[in-house]
Design a protein around this motif. Structure first.
Motif, short mmCIF file in Angstrom:
data_model
loop_
_atom_site.label_atom_id
_atom_site.label_comp_id
_atom_site.label_asym_id
_atom_site.label_seq_id
_atom_site.Cartn_x
_atom_site.Cartn_y
_atom_site.Cartn_z
N ARG A 1 0.84 -1.20 0.00
CA ARG A 1 0.00 0.00 0.00
C ARG A 1 0.88 1.26 0.00
NH1 ARG A 1 -3.53 2.72 -1.49
NH2 ARG A 1 -4.72 4.16 -0.20
N ALA A 2 1.97 1.19 0.76
CA ALA A 2 2.88 2.34 0.83
C ALA A 2 3.40 2.67 -0.56
CB ALA A 2 4.04 2.03 1.78
N LEU A 3 3.78 1.65 -1.32
CA LEU A 3 4.32 1.90 -2.66
C LEU A 3 3.27 2.54 -3.55
CD1 LEU A 3 6.50 -1.29 -3.22
CD2 LEU A 3 7.28 1.05 -2.81
N ASP A 4 2.01 2.09 -3.42
CA ASP A 4 0.92 2.70 -4.21
C ASP A 4 0.79 4.18 -3.87
OD1 ASP A 4 0.37 0.32 -5.39
OD2 ASP A 4 -1.31 -0.20 -4.08
N ILE A 5 0.78 4.46 -2.57
CA ILE A 5 0.61 5.85 -2.12
C ILE A 5 1.76 6.72 -2.61
CG2 ILE A 5 0.62 7.34 -0.06
CD1 ILE A 5 -0.78 5.01 1.44
N ILE A 6 2.98 6.20 -2.46
CA ILE A 6 4.17 6.97 -2.82
C ILE A 6 4.21 7.21 -4.33
CG2 ILE A 6 6.70 6.86 -2.95
CD1 ILE A 6 6.50 5.29 -0.20
N ARG A 7 3.83 6.21 -5.10
CA ARG A 7 3.86 6.36 -6.56
C ARG A 7 2.77 7.31 -7.05
NH1 ARG A 7 5.14 0.06 -7.11
NH2 ARG A 7 7.42 0.24 -7.10
N ALA A 8 1.61 7.25 -6.38
CA ALA A 8 0.50 8.11 -6.80
C ALA A 8 0.83 9.57 -6.53
CB ALA A 8 -0.78 7.71 -6.05
N ARG A 9 1.41 9.84 -5.40
CA ARG A 9 1.75 11.22 -5.05
C ARG A 9 2.98 11.22 -4.15
NH1 ARG A 9 -2.81 15.49 -3.39
NH2 ARG A 9 -3.55 14.68 -5.37
N PRO A 10 4.16 11.42 -4.74
CA PRO A 10 5.38 11.33 -3.93
C PRO A 10 5.37 12.32 -2.77
CG PRO A 10 5.92 11.40 -6.26
CD PRO A 10 4.45 11.68 -6.15
N PRO A 11 5.56 11.82 -1.55
CA PRO A 11 5.59 12.71 -0.38
C PRO A 11 6.94 13.40 -0.28
CG PRO A 11 6.01 10.48 0.31
CD PRO A 11 5.81 10.44 -1.18
N ARG A 12 7.12 14.21 0.76
CA ARG A 12 8.41 14.90 0.98
C ARG A 12 9.41 13.94 1.63
NH1 ARG A 12 12.32 16.76 0.66
NH2 ARG A 12 13.18 18.81 1.10
N LEU A 13 8.87 12.95 2.37
CA LEU A 13 9.75 12.01 3.10
C LEU A 13 8.92 10.79 3.51
CD1 LEU A 13 12.41 12.90 5.72
CD2 LEU A 13 10.58 11.43 6.51
N VAL A 14 9.62 9.67 3.71
CA VAL A 14 8.94 8.45 4.17
C VAL A 14 9.60 7.98 5.47
CG1 VAL A 14 8.35 6.05 3.62
CG2 VAL A 14 8.48 7.75 1.79
N VAL A 15 8.77 7.72 6.48
CA VAL A 15 9.23 7.07 7.71
C VAL A 15 8.82 5.61 7.57
CG1 VAL A 15 9.01 6.92 10.22
CG2 VAL A 15 9.01 9.16 9.10
N LEU A 16 9.81 4.72 7.58
CA LEU A 16 9.56 3.35 7.15
C LEU A 16 10.05 2.34 8.18
CD1 LEU A 16 8.82 1.42 4.78
CD2 LEU A 16 11.09 1.88 3.84
N ASP A 17 9.11 1.58 8.75
CA ASP A 17 9.50 0.54 9.70
C ASP A 17 10.01 -0.68 8.94
OD1 ASP A 17 9.77 -0.61 12.25
OD2 ASP A 17 7.89 -1.71 11.99
N VAL A 18 10.99 -1.37 9.52
CA VAL A 18 11.53 -2.56 8.85
C VAL A 18 10.52 -3.70 8.90
CG1 VAL A 18 13.30 -4.35 8.97
CG2 VAL A 18 13.95 -1.96 9.23
N GLY A 19 9.95 -3.97 10.08
CA GLY A 19 9.03 -5.09 10.24
C GLY A 19 7.60 -4.68 9.92
N LEU A 20 7.06 -5.22 8.83
CA LEU A 20 5.69 -4.86 8.42
C LEU A 20 4.84 -6.12 8.30
CD1 LEU A 20 6.57 -2.26 5.64
CD2 LEU A 20 5.75 -1.76 7.95
N ALA A 21 3.53 -5.94 8.30
CA ALA A 21 2.62 -7.09 8.33
C ALA A 21 2.53 -7.83 6.99
CB ALA A 21 1.24 -6.61 8.77
N GLY A 22 2.65 -7.12 5.89
CA GLY A 22 2.37 -7.74 4.59
C GLY A 22 3.52 -8.55 4.03
N ASP A 23 3.51 -8.75 2.71
CA ASP A 23 4.55 -9.55 2.05
C ASP A 23 5.88 -8.82 1.97
OD1 ASP A 23 2.76 -11.57 1.66
OD2 ASP A 23 2.13 -10.84 -0.32
N LEU A 24 5.82 -7.49 1.91
CA LEU A 24 7.05 -6.71 1.77
C LEU A 24 7.48 -6.17 3.13
CD1 LEU A 24 6.19 -4.49 -1.35
CD2 LEU A 24 7.30 -6.73 -1.32
N ASP A 25 8.76 -6.30 3.44
CA ASP A 25 9.24 -5.64 4.65
C ASP A 25 9.79 -4.26 4.28
OD1 ASP A 25 11.85 -5.89 3.74
OD2 ASP A 25 12.37 -7.54 5.08
N GLY A 26 10.28 -3.54 5.31
CA GLY A 26 10.75 -2.18 5.07
C GLY A 26 11.90 -2.11 4.08
#
Ligand code: CA
Length: 225
Positions: free
Chosen positions: A39-64
């Motif tokens: 979901r993060a990648l979708d959001i970032i691609r749709a509208r690039p933010p100024r910065l991303v705070v990204l946790d390493v351990g995530l619930a889905g298939d992709l980690d940080g």
């Protein structure tokens, strides 16, 4: 708030995400939270933010790390990674994946804000030093000529001393831990003692004198003002 810069927070721990959001909003940022890398990648691609705070351990298939690497393909969007442990694997992994900085949990939200501000300052196109000269207090660091001047007078430094003062000048106003200085100056793979930093700082203080506005931040490390 329409023009406020947006920060995307990718974190599956709702408490941490809410805390980070609270502090970043107080600093005037707009915040978008997601708990999934995809979901993060979708959001970032749709509208690039100024910065991303990204946790390493995530619930889905992709980690940080996966998200970081995916963002890095064709983008220098600033990324601050959150890691669960001060584990060398995580740190090196984060930098290899292309993160700009990392914070180890548990972290203080205030420190997160400081790091975010520092990354944004560094990533501004017109930041001081874009032309190769970093100035801080009475010193100038010419990274092209590899020359340091204290109150206008060139001072001869050893290679690591130069690299250290250049790194501090590039992060001026930011308290850097000894470990961060080791990572930034000696390289993340360097195996050694944090006292190495202190030894080099002593040399810098001796050679550059009071022109070097270097503060020892108790319990953290050093800050150049
Ligand atoms: Ca997590």
């Amino acid at each position: 708030m329409a023009d406020a810069p947006t920060i995307v927070v990718v974190e599956d721990d709702a408490n941490i995400a809410a805390l980070v959001e609270l502090y970043l909003r107080e600093e005037g940022f707009r915040v978008t939270i997601t708990d999934r890398g995809e979901r993060a990648l979708d959001i970032i691609r749709a509208r690039p933010p100024r910065l991303v705070v990204l946790d390493v351990g995530l619930a889905g298939d992709l980690d940080g790390f996966d998200v970081c690497r995916a963002v890095r393909v064709g983008s220098d969007l600033p990324i601050l990674m959150l890691t669960a442990r001060d584990d060398e694997v995580d740190r090196i992994g984060g930098f290899e994946a292309g993160a700009d900085d990392y914070l180890v949990k548990p972290f203080s939200p205030r420190e997160l804000v400081v790091r975010v501000r520092a990354i944004l300052r560094r990533s501004e196109p017109n930041r001081p030093g874009a032309e190769g000269v970093l100035a801080a207090g009475g010193i100038e660091v010419d990274t092209v000529r590899r020359e340091v001047r204290a109150n206008g007078t060139p001072v001869a430094l050893a290679t690591r001393e130069f690299d250290l003062v250049a790194h501090l000048a590039a992060h001026r106003g930011q308290a850097l831990s000894r470990q961060q200085l080791l990572d930034g100056v000696w390289g993340a793979g360097w195996v050694g003692d944090e006292r190495t930093v202190d030894v080099h700082v002593r040399q810098l203080r001796k050679k550059l004198g009071p022109a070097l506005g270097l503060t020892t931040v108790w319990g953290i490390g050093y800050r150049l003002d």
